[in-house]
Each structure stands twice: as structure tokens, then as C-alpha cells.
Design an enzyme around this catalytic site. Structure first.
Site, PDB file in Angstrom:
ATOM      1  N   CYS A   2       0.827  -1.196   0.000  1.00 53.92           N
ATOM      2  CA  CYS A   2       0.000   0.000   0.000  1.00 53.92           C
ATOM      3  C   CYS A   2       0.865   1.251   0.000  1.00 53.92           C
ATOM      4  CB  CYS A   2      -0.958   0.032   1.189  1.00 53.92           C
ATOM      5  SG  CYS A   2      -2.107  -1.346   1.291  1.00 53.92           S
ATOM      6  N   ARG A  27       6.018  -1.227  -4.322  1.00 58.28           N
ATOM      7  CA  ARG A  27       5.607  -1.825  -3.054  1.00 58.28           C
ATOM      8  C   ARG A  27       4.566  -2.931  -3.254  1.00 58.28           C
ATOM      9  NH1 ARG A  27       6.708   2.069   1.341  1.00 58.28           N
ATOM     10  NH2 ARG A  27       5.018   1.161   2.550  1.00 58.28           N
ATOM     11  N   TRP A  74      -3.148  -2.820  -1.466  1.00 61.33           N
ATOM     12  CA  TRP A  74      -2.927  -4.269  -1.494  1.00 61.33           C
ATOM     13  C   TRP A  74      -4.028  -4.881  -0.643  1.00 61.33           C
ATOM     14  CZ3 TRP A  74      -1.568  -8.251   1.955  1.00 61.33           C
ATOM     15  CH2 TRP A  74      -1.063  -9.418   1.361  1.00 61.33           C
ATOM     16  N   ASN A 110      -3.357   2.787   5.240  1.00 60.46           N
ATOM     17  CA  ASN A 110      -2.530   1.583   5.233  1.00 60.46           C
ATOM     18  C   ASN A 110      -2.666   0.914   6.593  1.00 60.46           C
ATOM     19  OD1 ASN A 110      -1.627   2.365   2.737  1.00 60.46           O
ATOM     20  ND2 ASN A 110       0.437   2.913   3.409  1.00 60.46           N
ATOM     21  N   GLY A 111      -2.674  -0.410   6.610  1.00 58.96           N
ATOM     22  CA  GLY A 111      -2.735  -1.120   7.887  1.00 58.96           C
ATOM     23  C   GLY A 111      -3.995  -1.948   8.009  1.00 58.96           C
ATOM     24  N   GLU A 507      16.050 -20.152  -0.261  1.00 59.10           N
ATOM     25  CA  GLU A 507      15.896 -18.862  -0.934  1.00 59.10           C
ATOM     26  C   GLU A 507      15.679 -19.054  -2.436  1.00 59.10           C
ATOM     27  OE1 GLU A 507      15.963 -14.719  -1.905  1.00 59.10           O
ATOM     28  OE2 GLU A 507      15.284 -15.945  -0.229  1.00 59.10           O
ATOM     29  N   LYS A 511      12.361 -17.771  -4.529  1.00 58.70           N
ATOM     30  CA  LYS A 511      12.407 -16.899  -5.704  1.00 58.70           C
ATOM     31  C   LYS A 511      11.605 -17.488  -6.860  1.00 58.70           C
ATOM     32  CE  LYS A 511      14.446 -13.505  -4.136  1.00 58.70           C
ATOM     33  NZ  LYS A 511      13.577 -13.787  -3.006  1.00 58.70           N
ATOM     34  N   GLU A 514       7.836 -17.287  -6.125  1.00 59.27           N
ATOM     35  CA  GLU A 514       7.342 -15.912  -6.055  1.00 59.27           C
ATOM     36  C   GLU A 514       7.027 -15.345  -7.432  1.00 59.27           C
ATOM     37  OE1 GLU A 514       9.124 -13.319  -2.413  1.00 59.27           O
ATOM     38  OE2 GLU A 514      10.607 -14.047  -3.837  1.00 59.27           O
ATOM     39  N   HIS A 530      13.789 -39.296   3.715  1.00 65.33           N
ATOM     40  CA  HIS A 530      12.755 -39.177   4.743  1.00 65.33           C
ATOM     41  C   HIS A 530      11.471 -38.566   4.202  1.00 65.33           C
ATOM     42  CE1 HIS A 530      15.604 -40.373   7.850  1.00 65.33           C
ATOM     43  NE2 HIS A 530      16.479 -39.590   7.235  1.00 65.33           N
ATOM     44  N   LYS A 629       5.889  -5.496  -1.723  1.00 64.66           N
ATOM     45  CA  LYS A 629       7.312  -5.324  -1.449  1.00 64.66           C
ATOM     46  C   LYS A 629       7.579  -5.118   0.032  1.00 64.66           C
ATOM     47  CE  LYS A 629      11.647  -4.750  -2.351  1.00 64.66           C
ATOM     48  NZ  LYS A 629      12.448  -5.928  -2.711  1.00 64.66           N
TER      49      LYS A 629
END
Length: 634
Positions: A2, A27, A74, A110-111, A507, A511, A514, A530, A629
Site C-alpha cells: 500500500c 511496493r 494491497w 494503510n494497515g 531462498e 524466488k 514468487e 525421509h 514489497k
């Protein structure tokens, strides 16, 4: 996550609001909008497309004004549709009671407001009409209900009834040239206008939104409410005792405060793509420079790299607790191996969103380390405050934004200098975090007597060579592109690593999922038997990080387990591992083995693999669906 922009001026501020939204697009958002005060009323445009489409809509509808707010949303409460997009207008009651009338309050937020359902029912009972499913519209109606000719007073009184996190910007139909902002748990800055004779002032959730408009920034603190008018502003903050006026509970009031005005250069040039196709690609290739900038001025290892008083803190602490989310969590997970093997200090790594909701055993001699690209990550900030409340006062952050809440909240800090990172999927922020964490490892090891002068010199030499080594890794891009063409046809992938490189495998999987939307997961290679081995088929590519370290022979056995089941292996191998390409095993040779710093090199081809796979699949690389973001809500 946002974005907010607001302004009061004597000129048309719509172009400023739109440009601010464009600067905040990185963002992440799924709708956007702008509202202005015009001809004694409110005018608004909203879109579920990109800011460029909103800009066209604004031009077509001739939206202009001297006072206004804008927002990129968002979605949290309510789907990403136009009627849920910000700004929201109030729809209050008329003089004949319980008759809906056009709104006089315009608000962006925002929030997350945790008590929105309770407030919604109360306001409905007073005749307010809700046009959205958002928690934000509740605030607009609440401010309207409390409004009695003074917007600043109404916002202050409204905030005392809100539970949760918010940054809001509000203006009123009945008060031209006035915008009021407030924050609690979400970032908000005031921009002091510098244009001669304009008398303008600004609000934004990020100073970058105001780049090119003003570099005079005031960072609002928790509980601040700011009143912007032509040529003046003032700030009040919640606290103290006594009654704060009608509707304010006893024990809480607002008092006038002064906040410093800082000159902040927002690096407008950093947002230019140049020759690159996407910001993510640009930021991958900026990593040699980013690492160099992060290490600038590091002539030797000293605790004071992390701030005044660091030596006494490092001397006292007996363990390390790392708090982080997402990619930053994987940086912390990598650092755990360094801290325990080099500095010989017990280290635990916690997902910030989980840490504060479980019972833990606090130790006062713990160094609490937070890691965040933005320095505004809500879960990490909350976890930090929770750790302090448990009696752990020694705090340090590894952060990319020197002016962020995280830096202000922690006693010690290392600023990574990665520069502005636009792509939602973090790349250069991650590798610079690793560089900062390695410096922290050496500093703690030095203070604890586990890093000699000769070892320090050797490690520093290796760190200074990192930019050159990274350039060699980036030269592997054509080989990675060839792999990406094959990955683009898959829907699942498995990533393997051992020891220090297991977090790098995590990581790499993050990526890929995402930005390409391929389901990917990572495992320690020793865990194959396992469970994960059941997934291995010719249709499941298995990506393996294979440095020439003490676990190499064990890793080779794990590779054979995959090959024996018909799996297709894609191996990033150091040059001297003697892992060769053959049917079922595809190898890209890394330029050199880099010892303890190997994770910083090995993660780069994984970034390139994710990037080029996403390009081949045609996804929105820089703004992947459903992601933001800067995650400034819980």
C-alpha cells in the site's frame, strides 16, 4: 505494501499525487485511486489496473484540485475491486436523521483495523451506509461522525477508538487546504514544501513518493497526528494524562510535539530501468556494486561498525536471537552457521510472525538481531518490541533504510547500502544482508577471541574480492537461460542444499515460486530418504547447490539417489567438485570456490534461474500477484 500520497498547495496537485503513486508501485498493489477537493465538493477516480490507467482516467475526467490524497491498495479486507479501492468517502446521516447524504470525508489508509466489525455495527446503527467490505471505510465514517467543524480534532478522537495498525491521510469537503495524517504501526512521513510562494506540504508512506517535490522530510512517530495547511503544519502525539476533550477516554490526550526536519535524498535515478528488461534483472546485476557500497569504509573489523557502545554490548552478550521474515529469514538462517562456526556463539533464528505468539525462554544477555530490507516490516517490528518486553535490551538491526522505524527502534545498526530495491522479489538486499551479517560474525568472533588478526585479514580480503567474483557468476546468465526454457514447462521443482547452503536452497525455491508461480520447495539433501524422494520423477527438476565443502561427498550420494529414480538434476557446482554433466545430470560450473562466503555467490544463479523462468512463462516479474514489497501489516 500500500502507498499513500497527500498534499495541500496553491497549484493543481493531481500530477504530484499520480507521480507519487508511480514511485510507490514497487511496493505492490492491486488497485489505486485519487481524490481531491474541488468546487466545494469531493471528486474521485479509482482503478483496479495500474497507475498509468488511473492517470488516463484522471485526465479524461478532468480531475484537478489543490488539496487531495491518493493511494495504492494491497487487498486485505475485501476483494481487489473498484468499490473497495481507496480513497473512501463517508456517507453520513442528514439533518432529518438516518438519511444517507453525500460524504464530506475522504480518507486513505494503510494497515489493518482489528475492531472494524464492532465499529461498523455501531456506525450502521447511527445510519451510516457502507459501500465496501474494507476496514478503511469504517475510519472514514467514524471521522465523519466525530466531525464538528475541526478535522484535526475529529481525527485525534477517532484514532483513540481504533485498535490495530494504521497510517491515514484525510481531508474534508468543508475545510479546503487542509489534510490530516495519523500513524500507529504503519509508516507515514511529512514532506515540507520548498517551492517559493506555494505554501505546500505533503504526506506519504515513503519519502521516495516525494522525490523531486521536496527533500525536507519529517518522520512521524508512533501515535503522531499531523495537521497540514498552506504554509504551516503542526504535530501532536498521544500520551500524558487527563481528558483530551469530548469523546476521549480518561488517561489519554494529545500534546504538541516537535519532530526534526531531515534532508533526505530519495535517489530518483535508482528507479530508472536503463538497458534492463525488468527491475529484478537490473537489481541482480547491481549486486557487485551493492556489495562494494555495503563494504565501503570497512578498513578493519571493529564492533563500532555497528554503532557507539557496540563493544560493551558484544562483550556482554552470550547468545544471539535473529528475528526476520521471508528472504531476510533465510539470510538469518545462513548467518546462524557463520555465528556458531566462526564466532562460537549460540544462535537461534525465529520467524518474526511466529516468535511473539509462542512461549519462549528469554535471556537478558541475548543480542536480538532484526533483519529487514525496508525497516518497516510489521511482524519484525512487533517481534522486536516483544523481545524487549521480555527483558532483552540489546538490539541490533541489519537494514537497508537508514531512516526506517527498525533503525530508530534498535540501539545498534548496520546499514547495507543496497540502494532502492524496486522488484518485489528481493535480490541485492539479500546478498548485502549476508555481507552485513558476515561482518557481524567477525566482530563478535573478534570480541570473543575466536577470530585472530590473520583470520580477520583473510576474511576481509575475501569480502573485498566479492564484487569481482560476483561479476564472474553473472557471466553464467546465458547458461542459466537455457535451463530456464526447460523449467518454464514444469509446475513443480525441488531444491537441495546441505549445511551452510541449505538456506540458499530455501531462498532459491522462494524466488522461483514468487515470480514464476511454479510450486517449489527446498530440503536439506540428507532428508531426501525421509519423504521428498517420493516426489522425484522425470517431471520434477531437482536443483542442487554443490559447493566444494566438507559435505560434498555426502551430497554426491544424495544426487545418486535422485538419478537412480529417474530424476533430472540441475547442479550449480564449484569447479573442483568433479561433478560432470551426463544423462540426467546438468551442470553449470561456478567460477571459483569461495569458502565461508560461498552462499553469496551461489544464490545469484538461483536468482537468475527464477528470473528467466518467469520471463519465459510471461509473468509480471516485478509485481508478482498477491505479493507486496514492504509488508507493513500483520
Amino acid at each position: 505494501m500500500c502507498g499513500i500520497v497527500g498534499a495541500v498547495s496553491q497549484r493543481n496537485i493531481v500530477p504530484i499525487l499520480i507521480e507519487g503513486l508511480k514511485r510507490l508501485e514497487y511496493r505492490g498493489y492491486d488497485s489505486c485511486g485519487v481524490a481531491v477537493h474541488r468546487d466545494g465538493g469531493l471528486q474521485r477516480a479509482r482503478s483496479t489496473s495500474r497507475v498509468a490507467e488511473l492517470d488516463a482516467q484522471v485526465a479524461a475526467d478532468q480531475v484537478t484540485g489543490h488539496t487531495g490524497v491518493a493511494h495504492t491498495r494491497w487487498a486485505t479486507h475485501g476483494a481487489p475491486v473498484v468499490h473497495n479501492a481507496h480513497p473512501h468517502f463517508s456517507h453520513g446521516v442528514g439533518a432529518d436523521a438516518y438519511t444517507a447524504r453525500p460524504g464530506r470525508i475522504a480518507l486513505v489508509h494503510n494497515g489493518i483495523i482489528e475492531n472494524h466489525e464492532e465499529l461498523r455495527e455501531e456506525l450502521r446503527g447511527k445510519g451510516y451506509v457502507f459501500a465496501s467490505q474494507t476496514d478503511t471505510e469504517v475510519i472514514a465514517h467514524l471521522v465523519d461522525h466525530l466531525y464538528d467543524g475541526d478535522l484535526f480534532d475529529a481525527v485525534k478522537r477517532a484514532t483513540l477508538q481504533l485498535k490495530g495498525a494504521y497510517a491515514i491521510a484525510v481531508f474534508c469537503r468543508d475545510e479546503p487546504h487542509r489534510v490530516v495524517g495519523a500513524r500507529e504501526g504503519s509508516p507515514l512521513v511529512l514532506g515540507v514544501g520548498t517551492r517559493e510562494g506555494a505554501g505546500e506540504n505533503f504526506l506519504a508512506s515513503d519519502a521516495m513518493a516525494l522525490a523531486g517535490v521536496t527533500d525536507q522530510i519529517v518522520y512521524l512517530e508512533e501515535g503522531d497526528v499531523v495537521d497540514l495547511q498552506l504554509g504551516k503544519f503542526w504535530i501532536e502525539s498521544r500520551g500524558g494524562s487527563g481528558s483530551g476533550g469530548t469523546g476521549q477516554p480518561q488517561g489519554e490526550r494529545y500534546a504538541r510535539v516537535e519532530r526534526p526536519v531531515r534532508t533526505v535524498l530519495a535517489h530518483t535515478g535508482a528507479a530508472e530501468l536503463g538497458p534492463y528488461r525488468h527491475y529484478m534483472q537490473k537489481e541482480i546485476f547491481e549486486q557487485p556494486r551493492a556489495i562494494s557500497d555495503t563494504l565501503e569504509g570497512v578498513e578493519g573489523i571493529s564492533p563500532e561498525l555497528f554503532g557507539d557502545g557496540a563493544y560493551s554490548v558484544f562483550k556482554e552478550v552470550e547468545q544471539v536471537l535473529i528475528l526476520a521474515c521471508g528472504t531476510s529469514y533465510y539470510a538469518g538462517s545462513t548467518a546462524k552457521y557463520w555465528l556458531e562456526s566462526i564466532a562460537k556463539i549460540p544462535t537461534s533464528v525465529e520467524i518474526a510472525s511466529e516468535y511473539r505468539y509462542r512461549d519462549t525462554v528469554p535471556h537478558p544477555k541475548t543480542l536480538v538481531v532484526t533483519i529487514s530490507q525496508s525497516g518497516e516490516t510489521a511482524d519484525t517490528l512487533a517481534a522486536l518490541k516483544h523481545a524487549r518486553s521480555l527483558g532483552m535490551p540489546h538490539t541490533l538491526t541489519i537494514c537497508n533504510v537508514a531512516t526506517s522505524a527498525m533503525v530508530r527502534e534498535c540501539k545498534l545498526a548496520y546499514i547495507t547500502r543496497a540502494g532502492v530495491e524496486i522488484g518485489v522479489a528481493s535480490t541485492k538486499a539479500f546478498t548485502t544482508q549476508l555481507a552485513g551479517l558476515f561482518l557481524l560474525t567477525l566482530a563478535l568472533g573478534q570480541v570473543r577471541g575466536h577470530v585472530s588478526e590473520a583470520q580477520e585479514a583473510e576474511h576481509l580480503k575475501a569480502m573485498r574480492h566479492l564484487p569481482v567474483a560476483l561479476q564472474s557468476v553473472l557471466a553464467l546468465e546465458p547458461q542459466v537461460i537455457a535451463w530456464a526454457e526447460e523449467f518454464a514447462r514444469k509446475e513443480n521443482a525441488l531444491f537441495l542444499g546441505r549445511g551452510l547452503h541449505y538456506p540458499i536452497a530455501l531462498e532459491g525455491a522462494l524466488k522461483l515460486k514468487e515470480i514464476s508461480y511454479i510450486h517449489a520447495e527446498a530440503y536439506p539433501a540428507g532428508e531426501l530418504k525421509h519423504g521428498p524422494l517420493a516426489l522425484v520423477t522425470a517431471e520434477m527438476p531437482v536443483v542442487t547447490v554443490a559447493p566444494n565443502d566438507t559435505l560434498l561427498e555426502k551430497l554426491k550420494s544424495n544426487l545418486q539417489e535422485v538419478k537412480a529414480r529417474g530424476g533430472q538434476l540441475f547442479v550449480f557446482a564449484d569447479g573442483d567438485t568433479r561433478i560432470e554433466s551426463e544423462p540426467g545430470i546438468h551442470v553449470i560450473r561456478m567460477p571459483e570456490h569461495y569458502g565461508a562466503l560461498s552462499p553469496i555467490l551461489h544464490v545469484v544463479p538461483l536468482q537468475l534461474l527464477a528470473y528467466h523462468t518467469a520471463c519465459a512463462r510471461g509473468t509480471d516479474v516485478d509485481k508478482p500477484r498477491n505479493l507486496a514489497k514492504s509488508v507493513t501489516v500483520e
